[in-house]
Motif scaffolding. Sequence first.
Motif, mmCIF file in Angstrom:
data_model
loop_
_atom_site.group_PDB
_atom_site.id
_atom_site.type_symbol
_atom_site.label_atom_id
_atom_site.label_comp_id
_atom_site.label_asym_id
_atom_site.label_seq_id
_atom_site.Cartn_x
_atom_site.Cartn_y
_atom_site.Cartn_z
ATOM 1 N N ASN A 231 -10.029 1.496 7.448
ATOM 2 C CA ASN A 231 -9.043 2.571 7.537
ATOM 3 C C ASN A 231 -7.756 2.096 8.204
ATOM 4 O O ASN A 231 -7.781 1.298 9.123
ATOM 5 N N GLY A 232 -6.659 2.634 7.698
ATOM 6 C CA GLY A 232 -5.374 2.372 8.324
ATOM 7 C C GLY A 232 -4.627 1.177 7.770
ATOM 8 O O GLY A 232 -3.472 0.940 8.121
ATOM 9 N N VAL A 233 -5.250 0.412 6.887
ATOM 10 C CA VAL A 233 -4.598 -0.797 6.367
ATOM 11 C C VAL A 233 -3.577 -0.479 5.277
ATOM 12 O O VAL A 233 -2.779 -1.339 4.895
ATOM 13 N N ASN B 187 -8.091 14.544 0.545
ATOM 14 C CA ASN B 187 -6.911 15.400 0.400
ATOM 15 C C ASN B 187 -5.648 14.598 0.124
ATOM 16 O O ASN B 187 -4.818 14.980 -0.692
ATOM 17 N N GLN B 188 -5.516 13.478 0.820
ATOM 18 C CA GLN B 188 -4.334 12.627 0.646
ATOM 19 C C GLN B 188 -4.238 12.151 -0.807
ATOM 20 O O GLN B 188 -3.169 12.178 -1.416
ATOM 21 N N LEU B 189 -5.380 11.769 -1.352
ATOM 22 C CA LEU B 189 -5.408 11.277 -2.729
ATOM 23 C C LEU B 189 -5.109 12.408 -3.715
ATOM 24 O O LEU B 189 -4.345 12.226 -4.668
ATOM 25 N N VAL C 175 1.347 -7.651 -2.929
ATOM 26 C CA VAL C 175 1.715 -7.540 -1.516
ATOM 27 C C VAL C 175 2.575 -6.301 -1.327
ATOM 28 O O VAL C 175 3.343 -5.930 -2.217
ATOM 29 N N GLY C 176 2.421 -5.667 -0.182
ATOM 30 C CA GLY C 176 3.216 -4.484 0.158
ATOM 31 C C GLY C 176 4.438 -4.908 0.940
ATOM 32 O O GLY C 176 4.328 -5.536 1.989
ATOM 33 N N LEU C 177 5.626 -4.582 0.415
ATOM 34 C CA LEU C 177 6.871 -4.946 1.091
ATOM 35 C C LEU C 177 7.629 -3.712 1.563
ATOM 36 O O LEU C 177 8.824 -3.758 1.797
ATOM 37 N N GLY C 178 6.933 -2.571 1.655
ATOM 38 C CA GLY C 178 7.584 -1.347 2.100
ATOM 39 C C GLY C 178 6.736 -0.150 1.734
ATOM 40 O O GLY C 178 5.644 -0.299 1.181
ATOM 41 N N GLU C 179 7.243 1.046 2.041
ATOM 42 C CA GLU C 179 6.409 2.241 1.909
ATOM 43 C C GLU C 179 6.539 2.956 0.570
ATOM 44 O O GLU C 179 5.721 3.812 0.257
ATOM 45 N N THR C 180 7.572 2.639 -0.211
ATOM 46 C CA THR C 180 7.735 3.404 -1.460
ATOM 47 C C THR C 180 6.962 2.755 -2.611
ATOM 48 O O THR C 180 6.502 1.618 -2.511
ATOM 49 N N LEU D 221 3.981 -6.429 4.763
ATOM 50 C CA LEU D 221 4.563 -7.736 5.062
ATOM 51 C C LEU D 221 6.048 -7.627 5.408
ATOM 52 O O LEU D 221 6.633 -8.567 5.932
ATOM 53 N N ASP D 222 6.646 -6.469 5.111
ATOM 54 C CA ASP D 222 8.027 -6.229 5.523
ATOM 55 C C ASP D 222 8.035 -6.056 7.042
ATOM 56 O O ASP D 222 7.272 -5.276 7.588
ATOM 57 N N GLY D 223 8.865 -6.865 7.681
ATOM 58 C CA GLY D 223 9.060 -6.644 9.107
ATOM 59 C C GLY D 223 8.008 -7.206 10.044
ATOM 60 O O GLY D 223 8.122 -7.056 11.243
ATOM 61 N N THR E 256 -4.964 3.932 0.861
ATOM 62 C CA THR E 256 -4.587 5.091 0.046
ATOM 63 C C THR E 256 -3.187 4.915 -0.537
ATOM 64 O O THR E 256 -2.945 5.195 -1.715
ATOM 65 N N THR E 257 -2.277 4.456 0.296
ATOM 66 C CA THR E 257 -0.915 4.208 -0.178
ATOM 67 C C THR E 257 -0.926 3.211 -1.333
ATOM 68 O O THR E 257 -0.234 3.390 -2.338
ATOM 69 N N THR E 258 -1.718 2.170 -1.179
ATOM 70 C CA THR E 258 -1.798 1.140 -2.217
ATOM 71 C C THR E 258 -2.356 1.714 -3.520
ATOM 72 O O THR E 258 -1.859 1.396 -4.605
#
Length: 299
Positions: free
Chosen positions: A107-109, A143-145, A276-281, A253-255, A112-114
């Motif tokens: 959790n928290g990695v 719920n988030q999904l 790879v995730g380079l941001g939240e959008t 990986l951003d920041g 869900t966003t991915t």
Amino acid sequence: ARRSWRERLSGSGFAKSLGALFVRHPRLDDDLLDELETALITADVGVEASTNLVEALRKRMHAREFADANALLGALRQALIAQLVPVQQPLDVSGHKPFVVLTVGINGVGKTTTIGKLARRYRDEGRSVLLAAGDTFRAAAVNQLKTWGERNQVPVIAQGQDADSASVIFDALQAGRSRGSDVLIADTAGRLHTQGGLMDELGKIARVLKKLDPAAPHEVLMVIDGTTGQNAVSQVRQFRQIVGVTGLVVTKLDGTAKGGVVFALAREFGLPIRYVGLGETATDLRQFDAEAFVDGLLP
Ligand code: GDP
């Protein structure tokens, strides 16, 4: 597209510290290499890998192979890219219908966003996507999904509270087959009461999927948080004892100053780094590109 990797990564702690090092220390000498070694270790590239890399460069420097610090930087670039090229293996979701992606990770990695970002990516490629809310351990995750699916017109298969994860994902595969979906992305719990519990659950999910499609899941995608450095490496080690991970996503990986973990992962596991995730959008989840990544980190 290359420029945007640079924009996202050049502000990262790793890129900054390397950049500052070469500005502070433009002369080609052993001190520069010592500091480079420290920078690599601090960025969680791993002690042995950093030492090996720097010693190889040191030998070449003493053999007068490099005219200046820039030439050394070029050699460093080549060496870093060479470590990542073997794990640059994009995920091809076209071989099965539906192609079943089981996402795992604690959790928290950013799991869900991915999943949301992946659903968007595949949908934008013209594929029909179905999501399975298999993290039944956390009501918030379901719920988030669901919310994400409603907002983006992507159907989500979910069941009531305390539903059985394997049963949700089994239903989802059945639904995906009858609807003719192209891709099914299933969420799973990131933590159960015990490691044994998680192992049982993931094992059961894989078993029931195989009743419908012997080749499923077609990808077990583990999501890890790049800001956690070596911790991410030990998570992969642990999960591989639980389930057959076939690909990785490294988020945030951003920041981060810990981006060197990508090299450590490549070296230790050789598992494909799919994204790879380079941001939240939504568009900030990139297909992994070794050259673009390294160029984003170097001055
Ligand atoms: P989960 O518990 O693993 O499902 O994690 P979430 O998907 O809820 O994500 C946790 C936080 O990380 C959220 O605030 C996300 O916006 C954030 N996040 C996810 N991926 C990235 C990324 O690539 N970059 C940044 N900066 N934040 C991210």
